[in-house]
Design a protein around this motif. Sequence first.
Motif, short mmCIF file in Angstrom:
data_model
loop_
_atom_site.label_atom_id
_atom_site.label_comp_id
_atom_site.label_asym_id
_atom_site.label_seq_id
_atom_site.Cartn_x
_atom_site.Cartn_y
_atom_site.Cartn_z
N THR A 145 60.43 61.83 40.95
CA THR A 145 60.86 62.21 42.74
C THR A 145 60.09 60.94 42.56
O THR A 145 61.14 60.08 43.50
N MET A 146 58.71 60.31 42.71
CA MET A 146 58.59 59.25 43.56
C MET A 146 59.05 57.83 43.12
O MET A 146 59.35 56.62 43.59
N ASP A 147 59.07 57.44 41.70
CA ASP A 147 59.91 56.35 41.59
C ASP A 147 61.31 56.36 41.27
O ASP A 147 62.11 55.47 42.00
N SER A 148 61.99 57.77 41.87
CA SER A 148 63.42 58.03 42.09
C SER A 148 63.41 57.33 43.77
O SER A 148 64.02 56.41 44.20
N VAL A 149 62.59 57.74 44.56
CA VAL A 149 62.55 57.40 45.55
C VAL A 149 61.20 56.09 45.98
O VAL A 149 62.60 55.54 46.87
N MET A 150 62.02 55.71 45.12
CA MET A 150 61.06 54.20 46.09
C MET A 150 62.14 53.71 44.76
O MET A 150 62.32 51.64 45.39
N ILE A 151 62.83 53.82 43.70
CA ILE A 151 63.98 52.06 43.54
C ILE A 151 64.87 52.62 44.46
O ILE A 151 65.56 51.79 45.20
N LEU A 152 64.99 53.97 44.91
CA LEU A 152 66.61 54.18 46.44
C LEU A 152 66.46 54.00 48.08
O LEU A 152 67.23 52.64 48.14
N LYS A 153 65.24 53.31 47.43
CA LYS A 153 64.76 52.29 49.00
C LYS A 153 64.29 51.24 48.65
O LYS A 153 65.01 50.03 49.93
N GLN A 154 64.29 50.90 47.53
CA GLN A 154 64.34 49.13 47.75
C GLN A 154 66.30 48.94 47.21
O GLN A 154 65.91 47.91 47.86
N LEU A 155 66.97 49.41 47.15
CA LEU A 155 68.08 49.48 46.56
C LEU A 155 68.99 49.29 47.86
O LEU A 155 70.12 49.92 48.25
N ASN A 156 68.46 50.40 49.24
CA ASN A 156 68.79 50.68 50.17
C ASN A 156 69.37 51.58 50.19
O ASN A 156 70.26 51.76 50.77
N ALA A 157 69.52 52.79 49.61
CA ALA A 157 70.36 54.23 49.51
C ALA A 157 69.94 55.04 48.86
O ALA A 157 70.22 56.03 48.73
N LEU A 158 68.69 55.73 50.33
CA LEU A 158 67.87 56.52 50.80
C LEU A 158 68.76 57.45 51.39
O LEU A 158 69.05 58.78 51.33
N GLY A 189 47.68 72.55 34.88
CA GLY A 189 48.25 73.83 35.66
C GLY A 189 48.76 73.36 36.65
O GLY A 189 49.44 72.11 37.43
N GLN A 190 48.16 74.30 37.64
CA GLN A 190 48.46 74.40 39.27
C GLN A 190 47.01 73.78 40.20
O GLN A 190 46.65 73.85 40.68
N ARG A 191 46.41 73.13 39.53
CA ARG A 191 44.86 72.56 39.81
C ARG A 191 45.68 71.28 40.31
O ARG A 191 45.99 69.85 39.90
N SER A 192 44.71 70.84 41.52
CA SER A 192 44.75 69.10 42.61
C SER A 192 44.35 68.33 41.17
O SER A 192 43.77 68.80 40.79
N THR A 193 45.38 67.40 41.44
CA THR A 193 44.25 65.92 40.78
C THR A 193 45.08 64.89 41.47
O THR A 193 45.73 65.19 42.08
N VAL A 194 44.11 63.70 40.89
CA VAL A 194 43.68 62.64 41.56
C VAL A 194 46.17 61.77 41.68
O VAL A 194 46.25 61.45 42.12
N GLN A 195 46.25 62.02 39.62
CA GLN A 195 47.53 61.53 39.95
C GLN A 195 48.61 61.83 40.79
O GLN A 195 49.21 61.47 41.79
N ALA A 196 48.37 63.59 40.41
CA ALA A 196 49.27 64.37 41.63
C ALA A 196 49.29 64.10 42.48
O ALA A 196 50.56 63.82 43.32
N THR A 197 48.37 63.46 43.77
CA THR A 197 47.92 63.54 44.91
C THR A 197 48.59 61.96 45.54
O THR A 197 48.82 61.95 46.25
N SER A 198 48.41 61.04 44.04
CA SER A 198 48.48 60.00 44.85
C SER A 198 49.78 59.71 45.03
O SER A 198 50.83 59.30 45.59
N PHE A 199 50.95 60.46 43.76
CA PHE A 199 52.16 60.64 43.87
C PHE A 199 52.43 61.05 44.58
O PHE A 199 54.26 60.99 45.31
N ALA A 200 52.07 62.11 44.94
CA ALA A 200 52.88 62.56 46.53
C ALA A 200 53.09 62.35 47.54
O ALA A 200 53.91 62.09 48.40
#
Length: 215
Positions: A145-158, A189-200
Amino acid sequence: MSLGPFFKSKRSILFWIALISAVLSIFFYQKYSQLDSHYSILPQPGKTPSYAEDTNRLLLKRQHPEGFFVNNPDLFAEPSVLNLESLRLSRYAVDTLNLLGALDNIDRENLIQFVLKNHKAPSNAIGNLKGFSALPNSIVNIRATMDSVMILKQLNALDRVDTDAIANLILAYQNEDGGFWDPGYSEFGQRSTVQATSFAIRTLLHLDKIKLLNK
């Protein structure tokens, strides 16, 4: 008046040292500017570094006819050229080309359509939740979702997606401790992680929805 005594004095030695130093400084500065212009990956005002031009060409050759980017354009015809990393590679390419001012040279619409094909709600979604998967048959997760949002934003397609639904999806993965988990990282699992928090957080920031966390 004879200048002979001046040229023989200590003062003249300092004068010549200063003059030679100034000439050498100008010479080396010109050489530095030439090298910096040639090898710098970021464009300088009024200049187009040849290295940046080479980088543009390299990346543009790696856009697949279906819109996404690949590492090896010789494998365009291989079924495996489209994989779980294709979305991430596309985001890297778009980020770089945007820095180099070359986004107008890519096939924007095909890339946008590639991203939008994977825009959907998770199978267990309740309410207005929508995100992205890396591929049609892969799961919706925060990283994609993060990658997709960033691509769409760069392409003015959000404006082609429901940004509120995407923000709601991201917030659905926030734990009580403030962190986030990502179904794309099943080993945690559903534990909080640095990766997921950063992406979110980055996704919410690009959606201009970061204020939702303060409610």
